[in-house]
Scaffold this motif. Structure first.
Motif: not given
Length: 509
Positions: A86-110
């Motif tokens: 469960x701890x690993x599940x929650x760790x992944x959930x927090x990180x995935x949420x943050x990175x998903x928000x960052x992907x919204x601002x992707x200006x390039x394919x890289x």
């Protein structure tokens, strides 16, 4: 919480209602990952038009997540056994949420490729945790078989929901909006999981071995990358596979020498475990490969909107869910070595329809994917339950991680091999009409999306001729790719018939 003890006779007790509530909570990340993967396939044409990636970058946008995930799954699954699933599940959930928000601002394919890779890092702790927790929540095998069918069904449901929700978002909002779907799902998981999902871990874990972690990553990631490079560039890309194989050998040697290895290699001595992994690998290659070309064909060749293309594939996704649930009572009474090959006959029929009749008719695609979905859904339910049943409960995380590694490698191979073959066939057969400027002709030869963008820019008779030529070249590649997909389904059926003997398969304590 849930009951995981056994009776005096050794028969596992049945889980009460709280276990089913915990299952519902665990389906949230499963739904997210499946929706995310399907949305990206349908968002790819919009991404290609906006960011103008090369054909290699286009594949990397899809594959970066799977490659990083493949390299870290065994590590994260083993850490879940040791530190808490469960701890690993929650760790992944927090990180995935943050990175998903960052992907919204992707200006390039890289930028987008980097964000997808970071999602793979955190996603590696999500999926193995969900399946390994099922082993602890449902000790009774009949209940667990139903739970695995629901797990597989939710994965298919997400894949069905993804094109519709994603299509709506792409038609009304920028493509970046598809990444925001992760936020509400994972926030809900972070609230409910601590309440309804109890922690579980290996009661006698060995120490965390840093060398094993490094060796597993250095083995899996280069192998996955090398397979992708071979598919796109031929034998010249085989060097990473050799490097990965070397580190895999070193990893195996180290595991055999350890008293408490990160991965229990004796699991692979059981034919039902190894055979189920291979069946899942081949099945996922076939399924993802079909989705890769079907989503592009429906939008770029047939001319459907993203939402309409998503609705066209809903029957196949729905039958994938029904196939997984319908096969559950059948699997209780008949050997997997018969049930799985019989299920795969449906998938074979789907691929042969496209290979022999072509992809020109929309309804042929719909019927073909419906057959493919039903067959793969039933197959993955049976093989997925066998993987859990043939692993000790204490090692459920590592076993689930191996299963997910096979799945993610299958996703990479489905996109890379079948997608690479399709791209090669498209480029070799495309005849650019006279009158197309060299710059636009180069874009047209890169990808189907590039050709359609060039056709729109040209307009008139020349643009129409380029559009027709690109569609014909793509459809020709689809026929060849479908034959290869059919061969993979046959191979999967043969493996199942040979390795999945026994009526129910012996469950590990």
């Amino acid at each position: 919480m849930t009951i995981t003890a056994t009776t005096s006779t050794g028969t596992a007790q049945r889980t009460d209602w709280r276990g089913w509530v915990a299952l519902a909570v665990l389906m949230l990340p499963v739904l997210l990952v499946s929706v995310d993967n399907t949305i990206l396939n349908f968002a790819l044409p919009a991404i290609a038009r906006d960011l103008e990636p090369s054909s290699a970058e286009q594949l990397w946008i899809i594959d970066a997540y799977s490659l990083v995930l493949a390299g870290l799954l065994v590590t994260m699954g083993s850490l879940g056994d040791r530190l808490g699933r469960r701890r690993m599940l929650l760790f992944g959930a927090v990180g995935f949420t943050v990175v998903s928000v960052l992907a919204v601002f992707a200006p390039t394919a890289g930028w987008l490729i980097a964000a997808r890779a970071a999602m793979g890092l955190f996603g590696a702790s999500l999926m193995p945790s969900t399946m390994s927790l099922l082993r602890d929540i449902f000790p009774d095998r009949d209940q667990r078989r139903i739970a695995v069918a629901i797990w597989a069904g939710m994965f298919s449901a997400g894949a069905a929901l993804g094109p519709i929700v994603g299509g709506f978002l792409i038609e009304h909002l920028p493509w970046q909006s598809v990444f925001l779907l992760a936020v509400p799902v994972l926030v809900l998981l972070l609230v409910l999981a601590p309440v309804f999902v109890r922690e579980s871990r290996d009661p006698h874990p060995g120490p965390v071995d840093g060398a094993s972690i490094v060796l597993s990553m250095l083995a899996l990631a280069p192998i996955a990358y090398g397979i992708k490079e071979v598919a796109v560039h031929g034998a010249i890309g085989a060097a990473p596979i050799a490097v990965g194989a070397l580190f895999a050998w070193l990893f195996v040697r180290r595991q055999r020498a350890m008293d408490a290895p990160m991965l229990d290699l004796t699991l692979f001595h059981r034919p039902a475990f190894s055979g189920s992994l291979l069946v899942n690998l081949c099945s996922v290659i076939a399924l993802v490969g079909f989705l890769y070309f079907a989503s592009q064909h429906l939008q770029l060749s047939v001319g459907l909107s993203p939402m309409a293309a998503g609705f066209a594939l809903v029957p196949g996704m729905a039958l994938s869910i029904l196939g997984g649930l319908a096969v559950t009572p059948i699997a209780r009474r008949h050997p997997a070595s018969i049930v799985v090959p019989a299920s795969l006959m449906l998938a074979l029929a789907g691929y042969l329809i496209v290979a022999l009749a072509g992809a020109h008719d929309l309804w042929l695609i719909v019927v073909a994917f419906a057959l493919l979905g039903a067959g793969i859904g039933a197959t993955e339910t049976v093989s997925g339950e066998l993987i859990l049943a043939n692993a000790p409960a204490a090692k459920a995380g590592a076993a689930s991680a191996v299963s997910e590694t096979a799945y993610e490698l299958g996703a990479v191979l489905g996109t890379s091999i079948l997608g690479g073959i399709l791209t090669a066939g498209y480029r070799s057969s495309l005849v650019v009409p006279a009158g197309v400027p060299d710059g636009l002709a180069a874009h047209a030869r890169e990808t189907l999306a590039g050709a359609m963008n060039a056709a729109d820019e040209l307009g008139g008779e020349v643009g129409g001729a380029l559009r027709a030529a690109a569609a014909d070249a793509f459809d020709g590649g689809v026929a060849v790719t479908s034959l290869i997909g059919a061969a993979l389904v046959v191979l999967s059926g043969v493996i199942a018939a040979i390795t999945l003997g026994g009526r129910r398969g012996a469950a590990r304590p």
